[in-house]
Write a protein that holds these residues in place. Structure first.
Motif, PDB file in Angstrom:
ATOM      1  N   ALA A  55       0.823  -1.213   0.000  1.00  0.00           N
ATOM      2  CA  ALA A  55       0.000   0.000   0.000  1.00  0.00           C
ATOM      3  C   ALA A  55       0.855   1.260   0.000  1.00  0.00           C
ATOM      4  CB  ALA A  55      -0.926  -0.012   1.213  1.00  0.00           C
ATOM      5  N   HIS A  56       2.004   1.214   0.669  1.00  0.00           N
ATOM      6  CA  HIS A  56       2.908   2.371   0.756  1.00  0.00           C
ATOM      7  C   HIS A  56       4.319   1.906   0.425  1.00  0.00           C
ATOM      8  CE1 HIS A  56      -0.422   4.542   2.407  1.00  0.00           C
ATOM      9  NE2 HIS A  56      -0.479   3.797   3.487  1.00  0.00           N
ATOM     10  N   TYR A  86       3.417   4.062   6.885  1.00  0.00           N
ATOM     11  CA  TYR A  86       4.619   4.433   6.142  1.00  0.00           C
ATOM     12  C   TYR A  86       5.883   4.099   6.931  1.00  0.00           C
ATOM     13  CZ  TYR A  86       1.733   7.138   2.895  1.00  0.00           C
ATOM     14  OH  TYR A  86       0.807   7.516   1.958  1.00  0.00           O
ATOM     15  N   ASP A 132      10.011   9.158  -1.144  1.00  0.00           N
ATOM     16  CA  ASP A 132       9.291  10.422  -1.174  1.00  0.00           C
ATOM     17  C   ASP A 132       9.897  11.333  -0.119  1.00  0.00           C
ATOM     18  OD1 ASP A 132       7.429   9.752  -3.190  1.00  0.00           O
ATOM     19  OD2 ASP A 132       6.156   8.722  -1.730  1.00  0.00           O
ATOM     20  N   ASP A 279      -0.009   9.795  -1.397  1.00  0.00           N
ATOM     21  CA  ASP A 279      -0.804   8.712  -1.996  1.00  0.00           C
ATOM     22  C   ASP A 279      -1.999   9.322  -2.726  1.00  0.00           C
ATOM     23  OD1 ASP A 279      -1.937   6.303  -2.685  1.00  0.00           O
ATOM     24  OD2 ASP A 279      -2.583   5.782  -0.654  1.00  0.00           O
ATOM     25  N   ASN A 282      -5.425   7.587  -3.495  1.00  0.00           N
ATOM     26  CA  ASN A 282      -6.368   7.305  -2.413  1.00  0.00           C
ATOM     27  C   ASN A 282      -6.617   8.527  -1.532  1.00  0.00           C
ATOM     28  OD1 ASN A 282      -6.772   4.320  -2.800  1.00  0.00           O
ATOM     29  ND2 ASN A 282      -4.546   4.345  -2.511  1.00  0.00           N
TER      30      ASN A 282
END
Length: 293
Positions: A55-56, A86, A132, A279, A282
């Motif tokens: 997901a991350h 995260y 990121d 993200d 989402n």
């Protein structure tokens, strides 16, 4: 003492004092930094065994501002992101010899090299292809040197700048006084080079912004507040170019009066917007109600 020196030193002291007073570090924060540094892993960030999830998939590197450090700047945002799944890391950069706790003071280009080394370590440990970056003030601007000149574009997916000094600052007009005191800017730069690097129109910023604000392949988000009293005018923080999203905090919530420090350290509306920028597929709409999100 020559008359010129008697004039320069008070002005240098005035500008340094103003920056310290307006910056994220305080004497109290400095005194508490050592025990907080030890507690940081307990809050879940700088956990070098963390593995990014499906997901991350990218680790998040937090880049503090001038007079900040890897802990105090992120006591709010780092746990917020960890709690959302995260892998989060933060670094100290721009240290000066004999100056504890207050960092981000060395030459900005050298600090960008420190960020490069730190991101390499994060990617090696996590196995991720890219990271990121989320930075506050200088920490939102300095990574652009890494992206543009040090090959960072191959290692970074997104840069989110919170009140970044992208075009420097006139510090509410104070820096314009320097022209009346020959040698004052040099005196300040000799003490803390990052301060003069961030004066609007400095040679460092001129080179950084030549040829465009962005590099291909990186997404950019800038979050600014109209009540910023450090990076002024606040619209100088915004970037131009492909892949850029500029956000004014008061467009998200007109009742949010956060200034330069609060926007990155305690503002959960901003935290919500940062999570959405990390993200975007989402992301949920950010508004005043996001303070409880």
């Amino acid at each position: 003492m020559p008359l010129r020196n008697r004039r320069i030193r008070p002005l240098a002291a005035l500008l340094l004092s103003a920056l310290i007073a307006l910056g994220p570090g305080t004497a109290t924060a400095a005194a508490e930094s050592a025990p907080r540094a030890a507690a940081a892993p307990d809050r879940g960030w700088n956990n070098w065994s963390c593995k990014p999830s499906a997901a991350h998939p990218r680790p998040v590197v937090l880049v503090h501002g001038t007079f900040g450090n890897a802990v105090d700047n992120w006591l709010g945002l780092a746990p917020y992101l960890v709690n959302r799944g995260y892998c989060v890391y933060s670094l100290d950069y721009g240290q000066l010899p004999g100056v504890p706790f207050f960092h981000g003071l060395g030459p900005v280009a050298r600090s960008a090299g420190q960020l490069d080394t730190f991101v390499d370590r994060v990617l090696a440990v996590t196995g991720a292809a890219k990271a990121d970056l989320v930075g506050h003030s200088q920490g939102g601007m300095m990574p652009r040197h890494y992206l543009k000149f040090l090959g960072g574009a191959a290692e970074v997916n997104a840069l989110i700048g919170i009140a970044p000094s992208n075009r420097g600052t006139d510090l509410l007009g104070l820096t314009r006084l320097l022209r009346y005191f020959p040698g004052a800017e040099e005196a300040i730069g000799a003490t803390a080079p990052a301060l003069t690097d961030q004066i609007a129109g400095s040679p460092f910023l001129t080179r950084l912004n030549e040829g465009g604000d962005t590099v291909p392949g990186v997404r950019y988000t800038v979050i600014a507040t109209r009540y910023d009293q450090v990076v002024t005018p606040y619209r100088s923080q915004f970037l131009n170019g492909p892949g850029v999203r500029n956000v004014l905090l008061q467009d998200l919530c007109p009742l949010d009066f956060s200034e330069h420090v609060a926007i990155a350290t305690v503002d959960r509306i901003v935290f919500h917007e940062v999570a959405g920028a990390l993200d975007p597929a989402n992301a949920r709409k950010t508004d005043c109600a996001s303070v409880i999100g």
